[in-house]
Design a protein around this motif. Structure first.
Motif, PDB file in Angstrom:
ATOM      1  N   MET A   1      27.109  11.145  18.608  1.00 10.59           N
ATOM      2  CA  MET A   1      26.385  11.056  19.876  1.00 10.59           C
ATOM      3  C   MET A   1      27.076  10.058  20.790  1.00 10.59           C
ATOM      4  SD  MET A   1      23.156   8.625  19.050  1.00 10.59           S
ATOM      5  CE  MET A   1      23.482   6.922  18.586  1.00 10.59           C
TER       6      MET A   1
ATOM      7  N   ARG B   1      26.054   3.845  23.459  1.00  8.40           N
ATOM      8  CA  ARG B   1      25.585   4.360  22.176  1.00  8.40           C
ATOM      9  C   ARG B   1      26.504   5.400  21.537  1.00  8.40           C
ATOM     10  NH1 ARG B   1      21.345   1.586  20.225  1.00  8.40           N
ATOM     11  NH2 ARG B   1      23.223   1.014  19.181  1.00  8.40           N
TER      12      ARG B   1
ATOM     13  N   PRO C   1      17.113  12.328  23.082  1.00  2.72           N
ATOM     14  CA  PRO C   1      17.259  11.437  21.931  1.00  2.72           C
ATOM     15  C   PRO C   1      15.954  11.288  21.150  1.00  2.72           C
ATOM     16  CG  PRO C   1      17.041  10.155  23.915  1.00  2.72           C
ATOM     17  CD  PRO C   1      17.090  11.596  24.350  1.00  2.72           C
TER      18      PRO C   1
ATOM     19  N   ILE D   1      18.265  12.030  15.733  1.00  2.23           N
ATOM     20  CA  ILE D   1      18.935  11.124  16.679  1.00  2.23           C
ATOM     21  C   ILE D   1      18.422   9.700  16.473  1.00  2.23           C
ATOM     22  CG2 ILE D   1      19.483  10.640  19.100  1.00  2.23           C
ATOM     23  CD1 ILE D   1      20.605  13.330  17.928  1.00  2.23           C
ATOM     24  N   ARG D   2      17.136   9.556  16.233  1.00  5.40           N
ATOM     25  CA  ARG D   2      16.584   8.222  15.909  1.00  5.40           C
ATOM     26  C   ARG D   2      17.278   7.655  14.671  1.00  5.40           C
ATOM     27  NH1 ARG D   2      11.846   6.938  18.637  1.00  5.40           N
ATOM     28  NH2 ARG D   2      10.844   8.679  19.685  1.00  5.40           N
TER      29      ARG D   2
ATOM     30  N   SER E   1      26.188   8.453  25.185  1.00  2.00           N
ATOM     31  CA  SER E   1      25.361   8.684  26.366  1.00  2.00           C
ATOM     32  C   SER E   1      26.005   8.101  27.617  1.00  2.00           C
ATOM     33  CB  SER E   1      23.948   8.119  26.177  1.00  2.00           C
ATOM     34  OG  SER E   1      23.967   6.722  26.101  1.00  2.00           O
TER      35      SER E   1
ATOM     36  N   MET F   1      17.189   5.632  26.192  1.00  2.00           N
ATOM     37  CA  MET F   1      18.181   6.706  26.298  1.00  2.00           C
ATOM     38  C   MET F   1      17.560   7.983  26.859  1.00  2.00           C
ATOM     39  SD  MET F   1      20.057   6.011  22.639  1.00  2.00           S
ATOM     40  CE  MET F   1      21.023   7.516  22.629  1.00  2.00           C
TER      41      MET F   1
ATOM     42  N   VAL G   1      16.057   4.599  21.753  1.00  2.00           N
ATOM     43  CA  VAL G   1      16.022   6.029  22.066  1.00  2.00           C
ATOM     44  C   VAL G   1      15.116   6.294  23.259  1.00  2.00           C
ATOM     45  CG1 VAL G   1      16.718   6.893  19.808  1.00  2.00           C
ATOM     46  CG2 VAL G   1      14.310   6.483  20.266  1.00  2.00           C
TER      47      VAL G   1
ATOM     48  N   VAL H   1      22.192  12.154  27.150  1.00  2.00           N
ATOM     49  CA  VAL H   1      22.653  11.989  25.772  1.00  2.00           C
ATOM     50  C   VAL H   1      23.397  13.246  25.344  1.00  2.00           C
ATOM     51  CG1 VAL H   1      21.944  11.584  23.386  1.00  2.00           C
ATOM     52  CG2 VAL H   1      20.770  10.403  25.256  1.00  2.00           C
TER      53      VAL H   1
ATOM     54  N   VAL I   1      25.262  15.216  22.123  1.00  2.00           N
ATOM     55  CA  VAL I   1      25.171  15.270  20.664  1.00  2.00           C
ATOM     56  C   VAL I   1      26.104  16.349  20.134  1.00  2.00           C
ATOM     57  CG1 VAL I   1      23.608  15.685  18.700  1.00  2.00           C
ATOM     58  CG2 VAL I   1      22.764  14.493  20.746  1.00  2.00           C
TER      59      VAL I   1
ATOM     60  N   VAL J   1      20.768   6.501  15.603  1.00  2.00           N
ATOM     61  CA  VAL J   1      20.696   5.229  16.333  1.00  2.00           C
ATOM     62  C   VAL J   1      20.440   4.083  15.344  1.00  2.00           C
ATOM     63  CG1 VAL J   1      19.331   3.901  18.003  1.00  2.00           C
ATOM     64  CG2 VAL J   1      20.069   6.236  18.553  1.00  2.00           C
TER      65      VAL J   1
END
Length: 154
Positions: free
Chosen positions: A63, A78, A10, A15-16, A65, A43, A40, A50, A52, A19
């Motif tokens: 995404m 998430r 993550p 990905i950030r 997790s 995670m 993250v 995680v 994706v 989130v």
């Protein structure tokens, strides 16, 4: 058909950003003390995996997790899909990948906490279609009118 699902770190900018979008969506739906959002960095811990989904251009579009709590219990965390990709089975594919990983590591039960207020209906539908059942409060979450809990035996 849903795109391939891959295990990724993550700790990537896209990905950030995803989130951050998830947090922005969730923030107005429940009081802050009833939001249990992993960062993250959390995670990326050894207890989490995680998953994706990326589109044909390589852009992260969804995404989810798995957080392992003990030798028997894992938690779905998430889950998010970009709005313009919803309804294509991507969330279900990620949930399936989470469940497969949980089985692979020998877990016997998956649990999750989600919101109980308007705005969470798509999440409830996803989990219920995935074989999860509403249950009493799980793990160390407080039981409140703002949370709905689910479980699934594996």
């Amino acid at each position: 058909m849903a795109p391939p699902i891959a295990v990724e770190t993550p700790l990537q900018d896209d990905i950030r950003q995803m989130v951050a979008k998830l947090n922005a969506y969730l923030t107005p739906l429940s009081p802050p003390e009833f939001q249990f959002q992993l960062t993250v960095e959390q995670m990326a811990g050894a207890d989490a995996t995680v998953f994706v989904a990326r589109d044909d251009d390589g852009t992260a579009i969804a995404m989810g997790s798995l957080k392992v709590h003990d030798e028997k219990t894992g938690e779905v965390k998430r889950m998010f899909c970009e709005p313009h990709f919803r309804g294509r089975g991507i969330g279900r594919a990620i949930l399936t990948a989470i469940e497969a990983r949980a089985r692979d590591v020998g877990l016997q039960r998956l649990v999750l906490e989600t919101g109980a207020t308007p705005g969470f209906e798509p999440a409830w539908a996803l989990y219920e279609r995935g074989g999860f059942s509403v249950c009493p409060a799980v793990l160390d979450y407080p039981d409140s009118e703002f949370s709905r809990f689910y479980e699934k035996s594996l």
